[in-house]
Design an enzyme around this catalytic site. Structure first.
Site, PDB file in Angstrom:
ATOM      1  N   HIS A  28       0.827  -1.210   0.000  1.00  0.00           N
ATOM      2  CA  HIS A  28       0.000   0.000   0.000  1.00  0.00           C
ATOM      3  C   HIS A  28       0.866   1.267   0.000  1.00  0.00           C
ATOM      4  CE1 HIS A  28       1.107   0.753   4.170  1.00  0.00           C
ATOM      5  NE2 HIS A  28       0.945  -0.557   4.360  1.00  0.00           N
ATOM      6  N   GLN A  50       1.871   5.206   1.372  1.00  0.00           N
ATOM      7  CA  GLN A  50       2.273   5.702   2.690  1.00  0.00           C
ATOM      8  C   GLN A  50       1.074   6.144   3.537  1.00  0.00           C
ATOM      9  OE1 GLN A  50       3.945   9.750   3.652  1.00  0.00           O
ATOM     10  NE2 GLN A  50       5.866   8.624   3.500  1.00  0.00           N
ATOM     11  N   THR A  51       1.226   5.974   4.858  1.00  0.00           N
ATOM     12  CA  THR A  51       0.277   6.493   5.842  1.00  0.00           C
ATOM     13  C   THR A  51       1.032   7.436   6.779  1.00  0.00           C
ATOM     14  OG1 THR A  51       0.672   4.844   7.563  1.00  0.00           O
ATOM     15  CG2 THR A  51      -0.904   4.246   5.821  1.00  0.00           C
ATOM     16  N   TRP A 106       1.362   7.007   9.907  1.00  0.00           N
ATOM     17  CA  TRP A 106       2.157   6.164  10.804  1.00  0.00           C
ATOM     18  C   TRP A 106       3.428   5.674  10.119  1.00  0.00           C
ATOM     19  CZ3 TRP A 106      -0.698   2.494  14.703  1.00  0.00           C
ATOM     20  CH2 TRP A 106      -1.472   3.262  15.571  1.00  0.00           C
ATOM     21  N   GLN A 133       2.353  -0.278  12.429  1.00  0.00           N
ATOM     22  CA  GLN A 133       0.920  -0.277  12.142  1.00  0.00           C
ATOM     23  C   GLN A 133       0.277  -1.626  12.384  1.00  0.00           C
ATOM     24  OE1 GLN A 133      -0.108   2.784   8.725  1.00  0.00           O
ATOM     25  NE2 GLN A 133       1.401   1.323   8.029  1.00  0.00           N
ATOM     26  N   GLU A 149      -2.206  -7.331   7.268  1.00  0.00           N
ATOM     27  CA  GLU A 149      -0.847  -7.219   7.803  1.00  0.00           C
ATOM     28  C   GLU A 149      -0.680  -8.008   9.097  1.00  0.00           C
ATOM     29  OE1 GLU A 149       2.144  -7.165   7.453  1.00  0.00           O
ATOM     30  OE2 GLU A 149       2.860  -5.096   7.278  1.00  0.00           O
ATOM     31  N   TYR A 154       0.763  -7.071  15.339  1.00  0.00           N
ATOM     32  CA  TYR A 154       1.884  -6.863  16.253  1.00  0.00           C
ATOM     33  C   TYR A 154       1.441  -6.712  17.705  1.00  0.00           C
ATOM     34  CZ  TYR A 154       5.291  -6.277  12.498  1.00  0.00           C
ATOM     35  OH  TYR A 154       6.138  -6.493  11.439  1.00  0.00           O
TER      36      TYR A 154
END
Length: 197
Positions: free
Chosen positions: A12, A14-15, A17, A24, A86, A89
């Site tokens: 994807h 950039q964001t 974060w 993320q 994703e 985490y």
């Protein structure tokens, strides 16, 4: 007879974060304006190939990237595939480098996070399912950096470095029907051709 399915694996855009170097994972952070521009820039290298359809992770940053790319390439709306989400985490999500993140780290991961092996297996399963359902197709897959990196590393049994935002990673899935074996071949990584030895 061998059937080859071709995948364009795209991280994807950039964001905020990403820009702040925060983890993320499964947190649903949207694209920023730079990310939308990166998605638009991804169209030119993709347009050199003929694509049958586009799929993505259901997280908004991947879904919007896929929709922007698909619209410009004239493809139908992207299907969302949960297996392309994703890596989760856990408590490390939202953190950037520092003591709090280091307290969660152990060799090979973070406490409370999905394991690398589980992420790779989930990503490979999603790609294999697509190849089985659409043998010989050319498919754009918009997902996430860690998922793409770990899936490729597992499939190819080699180290894969970081995946850059909206770069083209071109991989072929070869399925031999006679003995039901599969092989993977990576031609482009982060938009760059791989040198063969």
């Amino acid at each position: 007879m061998t059937t080859t399915t071709t995948f364009a694996l795209i991280r994807h855009g950039q964001t905020d974060w990403n820009a702040a170097e925060r983890i993320q994972g499964a947190t649903d952070i949207p694209l920023n304006d730079i990310g939308r521009g990166q998605a638009a820039d991804a169209v030119a290298p993709l347009s050199a190939y003929g694509w049958d359809f586009i799929v993505s992770s259901p997280l908004s940053r991947a879904a919007e990237t896929a929709d922007l790319i698909g619209h410009r390439l004239g493809l139908d709306e992207a299907r969302r595939i949960p297996g392309l989400t994703e890596r989760n985490y856990g408590p490390a999500e939202g953190l950037s480098a520092g003591a709090e993140l280091e307290a969660l780290r152990f060799p090979g991961g973070f406490h409370g996070a999905e394991t690398e092996q589980d992420v790779a297996a989930r990503g490979i399963d999603a790609l294999r399912d697509l190849a089985r359902e659409h043998p010989g197709a050319r498919i754009i897959v918009v997902a996430h950096g860690t998922l793409i990196r770990l899936s490729l590393a597992h499939a190819l049994d080699q180290h894969i470095g970081s995946i850059t935002n909206a770069s083209l990673n071109l991989v072929h899935h070869h399925h031999a029907q006679a003995d039901d074996t599969t092989a993977w071949q990576l031609d482009l990584l982060n938009g760059e051709p791989l040198t063969r030895v």
